[in-house]
Design an enzyme around this catalytic site. Structure first.
Site, PDB file in Angstrom:
ATOM      1  N   ASP A  98       0.835  -1.195   0.000  1.00 19.65           N
ATOM      2  CA  ASP A  98       0.000   0.000   0.000  1.00 19.65           C
ATOM      3  C   ASP A  98       0.875   1.251   0.000  1.00 19.65           C
ATOM      4  O   ASP A  98       2.032   1.223   0.412  1.00 19.65           O
ATOM      5  CB  ASP A  98      -0.957   0.003   1.185  1.00 19.65           C
ATOM      6  CG  ASP A  98      -0.261   0.090   2.539  1.00 19.65           C
ATOM      7  OD1 ASP A  98       0.811  -0.530   2.698  1.00 19.65           O
ATOM      8  OD2 ASP A  98      -0.785   0.779   3.430  1.00 19.65           O
ATOM      9  N   GLU A 160       0.172  -0.971   5.810  1.00 18.28           N
ATOM     10  CA  GLU A 160       1.222  -0.366   6.637  1.00 18.28           C
ATOM     11  C   GLU A 160       1.016   1.136   6.781  1.00 18.28           C
ATOM     12  O   GLU A 160       1.245   1.705   7.855  1.00 18.28           O
ATOM     13  CB  GLU A 160       2.593  -0.664   6.015  1.00 18.28           C
ATOM     14  CG  GLU A 160       3.769  -0.367   6.949  1.00 18.28           C
ATOM     15  CD  GLU A 160       4.246   1.079   6.891  1.00 18.28           C
ATOM     16  OE1 GLU A 160       4.976   1.500   7.809  1.00 18.28           O
ATOM     17  OE2 GLU A 160       3.894   1.796   5.931  1.00 18.28           O
TER      18      GLU A 160
END
Length: 455
Positions: A98, A160
């Site tokens: 991400d 994250e």
């Protein structure tokens, strides 16, 4: 298994280089912004792409959806393994797929979701953080191919940038897929594009909300001002009491440390001034090396303050105010211990007998590597062989909460924090980029490291 020579690995990476860059370009184009929904279809597509890339380099990878502590659906994660010998060491490779949002594309010099090469750097959101980490793992595994002498497990996280809320439940559900002798976290960076680094430490963090009360209700500042100080002024006095005349934090029980593994090179003050944009006359607070002040000593920041805006203000004495403190803790101190010490100090130092109360916030543990571990020494050797210069270890003033959690759950694993970034990477900021020569050397480094760990 015989150790591959550096030249052989370098030649294999050179041969594979265009594929590696292509993987990174395709990853940038996916716009894997977790803030737009960690469970959304675009994040699932991103995970599927990464799993496909891992399968192409020999990892039996799959996409799995995590769940949050409350049982709701979580992120799309990539897990996988390649077992070459049950008796061989097992290495877990971590990265995240991400990326941060792009609030204003107009402040970028290039399209943030089209990989664009300029002067040896590839620009694009996620080029460094952490598409670069994915590219490193892919390139290293491809370079070793059938010569891979360790078992590899892979975890590419999907949230994250959102604080990893489902990280712990996912690990607990997949302990076998995470259990390893060495964990390589490719989510940090190097001293520069030309000088490699191991990240030696991360500060922990904790928050508290502090309320200062002096009156039950507002009163006129002309009628009562003088003997009665407003709550904002009292709060300022309380905040200032945490520091001595040098700007060092002097809160008993909040610990300080020196750089883990010793300080090889201090940070350059001129660079810190330029990068932070501080005003020219500001004198840096604190004593000791600049590196220790930014990496391993505690720091407190007022990140929120409840006060009446200047616009519409009027002549009253503020009866009560609340401010929020963010405390970055030394790598090895338990954050809850530092949190209590800070709260106790503020209550005890209430100025002029004002009423001070504290509400405790969340805690995140710091982390320090083992400088004497075999894996640490192997990593430093691999870096010097790949980059051609001795590495300079560095700490990080920020926090990566999942790393100490990994260490807690797998206490016997040696954790190494590496990564694709450098000071020009602009991770989380406009014009994020990665040094392509640096990335190539990082790929070579990880391949060499995996080769050495096979011993």
């Amino acid at each position: 298994m015989a150790q591959l020579e550096t030249g052989v690995i370098r030649a294999r990476v050179e041969e594979d280089w265009q594929r590696i860059v292509d993987v990174l370009n395709r990853k940038i184009a996916l716009q894997s912004i977790s803030a737009h929904g960690i469970t959304a279809e675009h994040m699932k597509r991103s995970a599927q792409f990464v799993a496909e890339q891992m399968r192409e380099v020999g990892v039996d990878a799959k996409v799995a959806q995590s769940h949050n502590p409350d049982g709701t659906p979580g992120a799309w994660e990539v897990i996988g393994s390649r077992i070459v010998d049950p008796e061989a060491p097992t290495i877990l490779l971590y990265a995240h797929h991400d990326v941060q949002p792009v609030p204003d594309p107009s402040v970028w010099n290039t399209d943030p979701f089209v990989g664009t090469e300029i002067d040896g750097r590839l620009y694009g959101r996620g080029a460094a953080d952490d598409g670069g980490g994915i590219a490193i793992h892919s390139g290293a595994l491809k370079a070793l191919g059938d010569d891979l002498g360790v078992n590899v497990k892979v975890f590419i996280e999907g949230e994250e940038e959102m604080g990893s809320p489902s990280f712990i439940p996912f690990i607990e559900d997949h302990r076998d897929e995470f259990d390893a002798d060495v964990i390589i976290v490719a989510d940090s960076g190097n001293w520069s594009a030309d000088i490699p680094s191991l990240t030696t430490s991360l500060r922990g963090n904790t928050d508290i909300d502090v309320t200062v009360k002096v009156l039950d209700h507002p009163v006129h500042s002309g009628q009562y001002g003088g003997p009665i100080l407003d709550a904002n002024t009292l709060a300022a006095m309380l905040i200032a009491s945490m520091y001595d005349e040098n700007g060092d934090l002097v809160v008993p029980g909040v610990k300080a440390e020196e750089p883990i593994g010793g300080l090889q090179r201090d940070l350059d003050e001129a660079t810190v001034r330029e990068d932070s944009g501080m005003v020219s006359g500001y004198r840096l607070a604190g004593t000791g090396s600049l590196a220790s002040r930014m990496w391993t000593k505690p720091s407190v920041t007022v990140i929120g303050f409840d006060a009446h805006p200047v616009e519409g203000s009027f002549n009253v004495i503020s009866p009560e105010t609340t401010f929020r403190l963010s405390l970055r803790t030394a790598p090895n101190q338990r954050p809850e211990e530092a949190q209590k010490a800070l709260a106790d100090f503020l209550v005890e130092h209430a100025p002029f007998g004002a009423e001070v109360s504290v509400k405790y916030g969340e805690n995140g543990m710091g982390w320090a590597m083992d400088p004497n571990a075999v894996a640490t020494k192997d990593a430093l050797e691999a870096m010097e062989e790949a980059f051609g210069v001795a590495p300079i270890n560095k700490g990080e003033g920020g926090s990566i909460p999942f790393i100490p959690e990994l260490q807690r759950i797998f206490p016997n694993a040696q954790v190494l924090v590496t990564g694709p970034e450098d000071p020009k990477a602009n991770a989380h900021s406009p014009n994020e980029s990665i040094s392509l020569p640096g990335l190539k050397n990082n790929v070579i480094t990880e391949a060499l490291l995996l080769n050495k760990l096979a011993k």
